[in-house]
Design a protein around this motif. Structure first.
Motif, PDB file in Angstrom:
ATOM      1  N   LEU A 320      34.938  55.698  54.565  1.00  0.00           N
ATOM      2  CA  LEU A 320      34.823  54.201  53.442  1.00  0.00           C
ATOM      3  C   LEU A 320      34.984  54.314  52.097  1.00  0.00           C
ATOM      4  CD1 LEU A 320      30.992  56.187  53.851  1.00  0.00           C
ATOM      5  CD2 LEU A 320      31.005  54.100  55.341  1.00  0.00           C
ATOM      6  N   GLU A 321      35.680  54.858  51.042  1.00  0.00           N
ATOM      7  CA  GLU A 321      35.795  54.008  50.737  1.00  0.00           C
ATOM      8  C   GLU A 321      37.440  53.824  50.836  1.00  0.00           C
ATOM      9  OE1 GLU A 321      37.187  58.096  48.568  1.00  0.00           O
ATOM     10  OE2 GLU A 321      35.398  59.014  47.669  1.00  0.00           O
ATOM     11  N   GLY A 322      37.731  53.644  51.693  1.00  0.00           N
ATOM     12  CA  GLY A 322      38.798  52.662  52.487  1.00  0.00           C
ATOM     13  C   GLY A 322      38.053  51.830  52.434  1.00  0.00           C
ATOM     14  N   GLU A 323      37.265  51.323  53.607  1.00  0.00           N
ATOM     15  CA  GLU A 323      36.347  50.340  53.927  1.00  0.00           C
ATOM     16  C   GLU A 323      36.321  49.058  52.598  1.00  0.00           C
ATOM     17  OE1 GLU A 323      35.813  49.135  57.713  1.00  0.00           O
ATOM     18  OE2 GLU A 323      37.665  50.081  57.501  1.00  0.00           O
ATOM     19  N   SER A 324      35.347  49.693  51.983  1.00  0.00           N
ATOM     20  CA  SER A 324      34.753  49.267  50.968  1.00  0.00           C
ATOM     21  C   SER A 324      35.692  48.865  49.674  1.00  0.00           C
ATOM     22  CB  SER A 324      34.098  50.233  49.641  1.00  0.00           C
ATOM     23  OG  SER A 324      34.710  51.889  48.862  1.00  0.00           O
ATOM     24  N   GLY A 325      37.213  49.623  49.563  1.00  0.00           N
ATOM     25  CA  GLY A 325      38.531  48.987  49.248  1.00  0.00           C
ATOM     26  C   GLY A 325      38.735  48.001  50.005  1.00  0.00           C
ATOM     27  N   ARG A 326      39.433  47.535  50.876  1.00  0.00           N
ATOM     28  CA  ARG A 326      39.726  46.724  51.780  1.00  0.00           C
ATOM     29  C   ARG A 326      38.649  45.713  51.953  1.00  0.00           C
ATOM     30  NH1 ARG A 326      39.053  44.958  56.495  1.00  0.00           N
ATOM     31  NH2 ARG A 326      37.571  46.469  57.385  1.00  0.00           N
ATOM     32  N   ILE A 327      37.725  45.645  52.402  1.00  0.00           N
ATOM     33  CA  ILE A 327      36.736  44.436  51.743  1.00  0.00           C
ATOM     34  C   ILE A 327      36.875  43.917  50.855  1.00  0.00           C
ATOM     35  CG2 ILE A 327      33.963  43.414  51.911  1.00  0.00           C
ATOM     36  CD1 ILE A 327      33.940  45.902  54.456  1.00  0.00           C
ATOM     37  N   ASN A 328      36.476  44.516  50.121  1.00  0.00           N
ATOM     38  CA  ASN A 328      36.354  43.951  48.613  1.00  0.00           C
ATOM     39  C   ASN A 328      37.585  43.401  47.819  1.00  0.00           C
ATOM     40  OD1 ASN A 328      33.821  44.573  47.354  1.00  0.00           O
ATOM     41  ND2 ASN A 328      34.560  46.931  46.985  1.00  0.00           N
ATOM     42  N   GLY A 329      38.537  43.714  48.377  1.00  0.00           N
ATOM     43  CA  GLY A 329      39.983  43.698  48.369  1.00  0.00           C
ATOM     44  C   GLY A 329      40.553  41.819  48.914  1.00  0.00           C
ATOM     45  N   ARG A 330      40.163  42.080  50.176  1.00  0.00           N
ATOM     46  CA  ARG A 330      39.626  41.038  51.013  1.00  0.00           C
ATOM     47  C   ARG A 330      39.263  39.410  50.018  1.00  0.00           C
ATOM     48  NH1 ARG A 330      38.116  40.328  56.869  1.00  0.00           N
ATOM     49  NH2 ARG A 330      38.590  37.563  57.293  1.00  0.00           N
ATOM     50  N   PHE A 331      38.329  40.313  49.580  1.00  0.00           N
ATOM     51  CA  PHE A 331      37.288  38.689  48.932  1.00  0.00           C
ATOM     52  C   PHE A 331      36.624  38.855  47.685  1.00  0.00           C
ATOM     53  CE2 PHE A 331      35.971  39.792  53.427  1.00  0.00           C
ATOM     54  CZ  PHE A 331      36.134  38.301  54.127  1.00  0.00           C
ATOM     55  N   ALA A 332      36.892  39.815  47.585  1.00  0.00           N
ATOM     56  CA  ALA A 332      36.371  39.972  45.447  1.00  0.00           C
ATOM     57  C   ALA A 332      37.250  38.721  44.620  1.00  0.00           C
ATOM     58  CB  ALA A 332      37.056  41.360  45.290  1.00  0.00           C
ATOM     59  N   GLU A 333      36.047  38.403  44.141  1.00  0.00           N
ATOM     60  CA  GLU A 333      36.596  37.541  42.585  1.00  0.00           C
ATOM     61  C   GLU A 333      36.470  37.943  41.014  1.00  0.00           C
ATOM     62  OE1 GLU A 333      34.683  34.150  43.285  1.00  0.00           O
ATOM     63  OE2 GLU A 333      35.460  33.932  45.667  1.00  0.00           O
ATOM     64  N   LEU A 334      37.362  37.456  40.718  1.00  0.00           N
ATOM     65  CA  LEU A 334      37.453  37.730  38.988  1.00  0.00           C
ATOM     66  C   LEU A 334      35.729  38.418  38.158  1.00  0.00           C
ATOM     67  CD1 LEU A 334      39.726  35.603  36.780  1.00  0.00           C
ATOM     68  CD2 LEU A 334      39.831  37.912  37.784  1.00  0.00           C
ATOM     69  N   ASP A 335      34.583  37.629  39.118  1.00  0.00           N
ATOM     70  CA  ASP A 335      33.282  37.881  38.504  1.00  0.00           C
ATOM     71  C   ASP A 335      32.138  38.114  39.945  1.00  0.00           C
ATOM     72  OD1 ASP A 335      33.239  35.085  40.261  1.00  0.00           O
ATOM     73  OD2 ASP A 335      31.609  34.888  38.824  1.00  0.00           O
TER      74      ASP A 335
END
Length: 486
Positions: A320-335
């Motif tokens: 889960l830690e890997g999946e959340s990091g991967r998805i956040n890395g793919r879609f996250a923005e500065l805000d």
């Protein structure tokens, strides 16, 4: 006057407003605090030396009687057979099942030892209600010790189909032990059917439904009764708790973090049965396909740790830690951080207030006995502007909450579509769905669950055993208090 004696693997350290507990602990405590009585079980402590001693503590109408386990007993009974064998099998994960003959021997030994510890605390007219898969042999052990009291059993997790249960080597011994109870309770009708299928096709027993009430089971030389009793909550109490917490710091902090974005929220113990990885991937698919939702919605997953010393649970946490990091890395923005993954426990009042804030309750286990989170989410909603429940068809709650959007938890695209529909659902439809589900929750709250079980335990006992040479007659509908004093 009869007392209600609750027996469960763990006597949860529940306090009003304290940390959230699992469905068993919440349901049992809410039931027991109204009638009074005793709650007996493991304290949660594990000793490396010495002799465990029972600790008795009075808290209002409830007496808590707890005892520690020795390290060997904990390893074989709890970590071993209960959670490495029964838990995966009963949740249809035979691929994760690990069986060790010595663990099963330890499981039976600890059940017998716990039964021996309870016997001196019992009175002649006590009614004993045993809970969950850790304690399947408990009535058998009490009967061997000469206990004649009425004994019921409630299974909080699913009961598996026969072909799945057969993967557990001592399956026959387990079902025979269940037949030492006077009444068996299951969460749903499918669970009850699975048990009856085993009785008829594997144990050469019979099932009689002619009475119109609980089924009469004849197997292994015993006659007992069985029925489905879906566990509930107190929806209006949860609603008040949620409303009171709306202006609390946790909710204000969450709203400030969201910046007017919509919130999808899940709360689960960190467990492979909860479908957490599939849930994360469905949220990712939502962001892929519904591009307008990017930076418009956040997903909060609260997953308190559980059974952290078992490898399967360590693996799911890392995944889960890997999946959340991967998805956040793919879609996250500065805000904007799409997934807020929190690996800690919160108080019930805080969770209720956060549920009220969430636009979508996201409850998608691969298998679950009931899942009270689904019921608590619905209960916590503002009826004027309620959120939408997205619910797995394999949670017991799906048998009752037909106002939810029902999904298959392995269908990633289907779950993403349901999330999109929930986020865009018109107010009138949300209100109608919420109103229907609240009516269902009020009609079948936790008191109804308890009273129905206790009424049927009284009747089942009267049908299968005699006391003092005279059979007890079946009673009409009564509350738990009326059953206990009859």
């Amino acid at each position: 006057m009869s007392r209600l004696i609750i027996v469960s693997n763990r006597v949860a350290p529940i306090s009003e407003g304290g940390p959230a507990a699992g469905g068993l602990a919440v349901g049992v405590y809410d039931a027991l605090k109204e009638t009074g009585g005793m709650w007996f079980g493991w304290s949660g402590d594990v000793l490396s030396s010495g002799q465990p001693q029972i600790k008795v503590e009075e808290r209002g109408p409830v007496t808590f009687a707890t005892i520690a386990l020795m390290r060997r007993d904990y390893d074989q009974y709890y970590r071993g057979f209960s959670n490495a064998t029964l838990w995966p099998a009963f949740h249809y994960r035979a691929d994760l099942l690990h069986y060790d003959r010595h663990d099963f021997e330890g499981y039976c030994r600890v059940n017998a030892w716990l039964a021996q510890q309870l016997v001196p605390l019992l009175r002649e007219e006590d009614v004993i209600w045993v809970h969950d898969y850790h304690l399947i042999p408990f009535a058998q052990a009490l009967r061997a010790a000469g206990v004649k009291n009425r004994i019921g059993f409630f299974l909080h997790i699913p009961f598996p189909a026969s072909q799945v249960l057969l993967a557990v080597p001592p399956h026959r011994e387990l079902v025979e032990a269940l037949c030492s109870f006077d009444l068996l309770g299951f969460q749903t009708a499918p669970d009850l059917r699975a048990f009856c299928d085993y009785i008829v096709n594997e144990a050469n027993g019979t099932v009689d439904a002619s009475s119109g009430g609980p089924l009469a089971i004849h197997a292994f030389g015993h006659t007992l009764h069985a029925a489905a009793y879906p566990i509930g909550v107190y929806p209006d109490e949860i609603a008040e708790l949620a409303k009171a917490g709306e202006r609390g710091k946790p909710v204000r902090t969450m709203k400030a973090t969201l910046h007017s974005r919509k919130l999808i929220m899940s709360v689960d113990r960190l467990d492979y049965s909860k479908g957490l990885v599939e849930r994360f991937r469905a949220f990712e698919r939502l962001l892929e396909h519904a591009t307008a939702q990017r930076n418009k919605v956040s997903f909060l997953q609260i997953a308190p740790p559980t059974r952290a010393d078992l490898h399967a649970y360590q693996d799911i946490r890392l995944q889960l830690e890997g999946e959340s990091g991967r998805i956040n890395g793919r879609f996250a923005e500065l805000d904007w951080t799409p997934i807020l993954y929190i690996h800690k426990q919160y108080e019930r009042s805080v969770l209720a207030a956060l549920f009220r804030t969430a636009h979508v309750g996201y409850v998608t286990p691969l298998r679950d006995g009931m899942n009270l989170v689904a019921k608590e989410y619905v209960s916590a909603q503002d009826p004027e502007n309620p959120g939408v429940l997205v619910l797995s068809r394999f949670a017991g709650a799906a048998q009752e909450l037909d106002g939810a959007l029902i999904v298959n938890p392995v269908d990633i695209d289907g779950m993403a579509d349901a999330l999109a529909r929930a986020l865009d659902m018109p107010l009138a439809e949300r209100q109608a769905r919420h109103r229907d589900m609240m009516a269902q929750l009020r009609e079948n709250n936790v008191s109804v669950w308890r009273d129905n079980f206790m009424r049927d335990l009284q009747s089942a006992s009267g049908a299968t055993r005699t006391r003092g040479g005279r059979a007890r007659a079946a009673s009409g509908k009564k509350t738990a208090r009326e059953v206990l004093v009859s």
